[in-house]
Design a protein around this motif. Structure first.
Motif, PDB file in Angstrom:
ATOM      1  N   SER A 345      39.128  36.365  43.242  1.00 20.42           N
ATOM      2  CA  SER A 345      40.059  37.462  42.945  1.00 20.42           C
ATOM      3  C   SER A 345      39.445  38.465  41.978  1.00 20.42           C
ATOM      4  O   SER A 345      39.626  39.679  42.126  1.00 20.42           O
ATOM      5  CB  SER A 345      41.358  36.895  42.352  1.00 20.42           C
ATOM      6  N   LEU A 346      38.702  37.956  40.989  1.00 15.06           N
ATOM      7  CA  LEU A 346      38.033  38.857  40.045  1.00 15.06           C
ATOM      8  C   LEU A 346      36.981  39.709  40.754  1.00 15.06           C
ATOM      9  O   LEU A 346      36.840  40.906  40.478  1.00 15.06           O
ATOM     10  CB  LEU A 346      37.378  38.049  38.923  1.00 15.06           C
ATOM     11  N   ILE A 347      36.242  39.079  41.679  1.00 14.36           N
ATOM     12  CA  ILE A 347      35.244  39.821  42.445  1.00 14.36           C
ATOM     13  C   ILE A 347      35.905  40.959  43.209  1.00 14.36           C
ATOM     14  O   ILE A 347      35.441  42.106  43.194  1.00 14.36           O
ATOM     15  CB  ILE A 347      34.501  38.887  43.417  1.00 14.36           C
ATOM     16  N   LEU A 348      37.020  40.647  43.851  1.00 17.49           N
ATOM     17  CA  LEU A 348      37.709  41.649  44.651  1.00 17.49           C
ATOM     18  C   LEU A 348      38.357  42.710  43.767  1.00 17.49           C
ATOM     19  O   LEU A 348      38.412  43.886  44.132  1.00 17.49           O
ATOM     20  CB  LEU A 348      38.755  40.974  45.535  1.00 17.49           C
ATOM     21  N   LEU A 349      38.829  42.294  42.594  1.00 17.25           N
ATOM     22  CA  LEU A 349      39.419  43.252  41.658  1.00 17.25           C
ATOM     23  C   LEU A 349      38.380  44.260  41.197  1.00 17.25           C
ATOM     24  O   LEU A 349      38.609  45.477  41.208  1.00 17.25           O
ATOM     25  CB  LEU A 349      40.009  42.509  40.456  1.00 17.25           C
ATOM     26  N   PHE A 350      37.201  43.757  40.814  1.00 15.56           N
ATOM     27  CA  PHE A 350      36.140  44.662  40.357  1.00 15.56           C
ATOM     28  C   PHE A 350      35.597  45.504  41.516  1.00 15.56           C
ATOM     29  O   PHE A 350      35.251  46.670  41.320  1.00 15.56           O
ATOM     30  CB  PHE A 350      35.011  43.876  39.695  1.00 15.56           C
ATOM     31  N   SER A 351      35.516  44.901  42.701  1.00 17.12           N
ATOM     32  CA  SER A 351      34.996  45.662  43.835  1.00 17.12           C
ATOM     33  C   SER A 351      35.956  46.776  44.230  1.00 17.12           C
ATOM     34  O   SER A 351      35.537  47.804  44.773  1.00 17.12           O
ATOM     35  CB  SER A 351      34.750  44.743  45.030  1.00 17.12           C
ATOM     36  N   ALA A 352      37.261  46.576  43.966  1.00 18.78           N
ATOM     37  CA  ALA A 352      38.248  47.606  44.278  1.00 18.78           C
ATOM     38  C   ALA A 352      38.066  48.844  43.410  1.00 18.78           C
ATOM     39  O   ALA A 352      38.577  49.912  43.734  1.00 18.78           O
ATOM     40  CB  ALA A 352      39.659  47.045  44.102  1.00 18.78           C
ATOM     41  N   THR A 353      37.343  48.690  42.303  1.00 17.07           N
ATOM     42  CA  THR A 353      37.077  49.836  41.424  1.00 17.07           C
ATOM     43  C   THR A 353      35.804  50.568  41.833  1.00 17.07           C
ATOM     44  O   THR A 353      35.329  51.431  41.093  1.00 17.07           O
ATOM     45  CB  THR A 353      36.934  49.366  39.958  1.00 17.07           C
ATOM     46  N   GLY A 354      35.244  50.222  43.000  1.00 13.59           N
ATOM     47  CA  GLY A 354      33.994  50.837  43.439  1.00 13.59           C
ATOM     48  C   GLY A 354      34.062  52.350  43.501  1.00 13.59           C
ATOM     49  O   GLY A 354      33.119  53.049  43.103  1.00 13.59           O
ATOM     50  N   THR A 355      35.189  52.882  44.001  1.00 19.27           N
ATOM     51  CA  THR A 355      35.337  54.339  44.095  1.00 19.27           C
ATOM     52  C   THR A 355      35.329  54.972  42.706  1.00 19.27           C
ATOM     53  O   THR A 355      34.711  56.018  42.487  1.00 19.27           O
ATOM     54  CB  THR A 355      36.645  54.692  44.827  1.00 19.27           C
ATOM     55  N   TYR A 356      36.014  54.310  41.762  1.00 23.27           N
ATOM     56  CA  TYR A 356      36.040  54.835  40.397  1.00 23.27           C
ATOM     57  C   TYR A 356      34.642  54.787  39.763  1.00 23.27           C
ATOM     58  O   TYR A 356      34.222  55.735  39.094  1.00 23.27           O
ATOM     59  CB  TYR A 356      37.023  54.023  39.547  1.00 23.27           C
TER      60      TYR A 356
END
Length: 383
Positions: A345-356
Motif C-alpha cells: 500500500s505504501l508503494i502504491l501510495l508513493f507511486s500515486a504521487t508520480g505526477t506531482y
C-alpha cells in the motif's frame, strides 16, 4: 557557479521518467515500511531478506524434502504470469482513457469457458493448451468489447458497466459450478485435466520438485507486443491520442468509437489470458462466487509501472514478490503477514504521487534554467 540538484539530475530525464520515478517511489516506500517494522521491534533488513527468500530470489536456510530455491522461484513465476497479463490489460485501457475495472470478471468468464470446454475434456495436450489460450482470448475480448460498445454507442461509463458485469459473471458462473462440477470436499470446481493446464505440475529438475508455468513466457511476449502496439503502430498512436484528447483525435480524423471498442477488446483479451493462467494454471480450479483480488491489484500495479508495458513487468514482479514472500516473512521473522500488504500500500501510495513528483522536478529544472540565464544574460560561459 550554479550547483545542480542531484535529485533533479537523476529524475529529470523525461525519456527515463517512466522508470526512474516509480523506482524513486519504491525506495521511499521501502524506507517508510522499514520505519513501520522498526516500530514493531523487528529488523527491517531481516524482514526484507525473508521476503526475497520466500519468493525464491535468494536461498533459505533449509528446505523440506524434495524442494529447493527453484521450487519457490517457479511458484513465484506461476503467480507472476497472471499479474502481468492483468496489469497489461489495465494499461491498454488507461492508454485509451478507459478504466477497465472489470478485469476480475473478464478473467473469471474466460477461465470458466476454457475450463468448461477444454479443462474437463480428454483432448491431448498439444490441442488442449492452444485451445485454452484461444478461448480465453476470445471470451475476454468479447466481454470487454461489449463494454466498449456500450461506452461508444450509449455513453455508458465503463466503470459502472464493468462493475455490474463483474457481479453478473460471478453469480452466473457460481451457479453452474455449484450445480454441475463442484468438488464436494473443497467446495471449489473439480480440478482440470493436466493436459489442459498452463502450468506443468510436479516436474523434477535436478531432483527438485517444481511447477513450471508456461504462462510466464506468454506474459513476457505479451508485454513486448503491447509495447510494440502502443509505440510502433498506427493503432497504438490512435489509442493514445483518444486517451489524451478525444476532441483533438476526432478532429485529426480518428474514429473514436472504433478505437474505444478495439482498445477494450485488446484489454479484455489480455484479461482473458490472465484468467487462463490463473484458473487453468496457478490454481487449476475455480472458487464459485469469488472474483480474484488480482484483478483489482492489477490496477495499482499498472499505475506503479507508470502505465508502460515494460514498467508493468517490473511492477508486477515487485508486487508478486511481496505477496509470495509474506508467508515466509511471517514465520521466519515474526512479522505479521499483513505487513507485506502495508508495504504494498505504501508503494502504491508513493507511486500515486508520480505526477506531482514529475511536476516538482519540472519546476526545479525551470528554476535552475532561469537562474543560469540571470547569471549569464548574454550566454557567456560559466566561470
Amino acid at each position: 557557479m550554479n550547483k545542480k540538484n542531484p535529485l533533479v539530475t537523476l529524475l529529470g530525464n523525461e525519456k527515463w521518467q517512466w522508470l526512474s520515478i516509480p523506482i524513486f517511489a519504491v525506495l521511499l516506500s521501502i524506507l517508510a515500511g522499514s520505519i513501520v517494522i522498526l516500530l514493531m521491534g523487528k529488523n527491517p533488513l531481516t524482514a526484507y531478506l525473508s521476503i526475497l527468500q520466500g519468493a525464491g530470489w535468494i536461498p533459505k536456510a533449509n528446505y523440506a524434502g524434495g524442494t529447493g530455491m527453484l521450487t519457490d522461484f517457479t511458484s513465484f513465476l506461476d503467480a507472476l504470469a497472471p499479474m502481468i497479463f492483468a496489469a497489461l490489460a489495465v494499461t491498454v485501457g488507461f492508454r485509451a482513457g478507459l478504466f477497465n475495472i472489470g478485469i476480475a470478471g473478464q478473467m473469471l468468464l474466460a477461465g470458466f469457458f476454457a475450463t468448461l470446454f477444454v479443462g474437463y475434456s480428454d483432448l491431448p495436450w498439444y490441442l488442449a493448451k492452444p485451445l485454452v489460450i484461444l478461448i480465453a482470448i476470445t471470451v475476454g475480448g468479447l466481454a470487454a468489447g461489449f463494454v466498449g460498445y456500450l461506452k461508444h454507442r450509449f455513453n455508458i461509463s465503463e466503470v459502472v458497466s464493468t462493475i455490474m458485469l463483474n457481479y453478473m459473471i460471478a453469480y452466473v458462473t457460481s451457479y453452474y459450478i455449484k450445480t454441475y462440477f463442484v468438488n464436494p470436499v473443497s467446495r471449489q470446481s473439480e480440478y482440470i485435466q493436466p493436459a489442459a493446464s498452463l502450468t506443468l505440475k510436479n516436474l523434477r529438475i535436478a531432483g527438485i520438485r517444481v511447477d513450471l508455468p508456461i504462462g510466464i513466457f506468454l506474459a513476457i511476449l505479451a508485454a513486448l507486443f503491447v509495447y510494440y502496439l502502443l509505440y510502433k503502430t498506427r493503432l497504438g498512436f490512435e489509442i493514445k491520442a483518444v486517451g489524451a484528447n478525444k476532441q483533438a483525435a476526432e478532429y485529426a480524423g480518428i474514429s473514436i468509437g472504433r478505437t474505444i471498442v478495439i482498445a477494450m477488446m485488446i484489454s479484455g483479451a489480455l484479461a482473458g489470458l490472465a484468467g487462463a493462467t490463473f484458473y487453468l494454471g496457478h490454481y487449476a480450479s475455480m472458487q464459485p462466487g469469488v472474483l480474484a483480488g488480482l484483478g483489482y491489484n492489477a490496477i495499482a500495479t499498472s499505475l506503479l509501472g507508470n502505465n508502460h508495458p515494460l514498467g508493468v513487468l517490473l511492477a508486477s514482479a515487485l508486487i508478486t514478490t511481496l505477496d509470495k514472500g509474506a508467508t515466509y516473512m511471517s514465520s521466519r521473522v515474526g512479522v505479521v503477514q499483513e505487513i507485506s500488504g502495508v508495504i504494498t500500500s505504501l508503494i502504491l501510495l508513493f507511486s500515486a504521487t508520480g505526477t506531482y513528483i514529475r511536476y516538482r522536478i519540472s519546476r526545479k529544472r525551470q528554476e535552475q534554467k532561469e537562474k543560469q540565464e540571470q547569471n549569464h544574460p548574454e550566454g557567456g560561459e560559466e566561470a
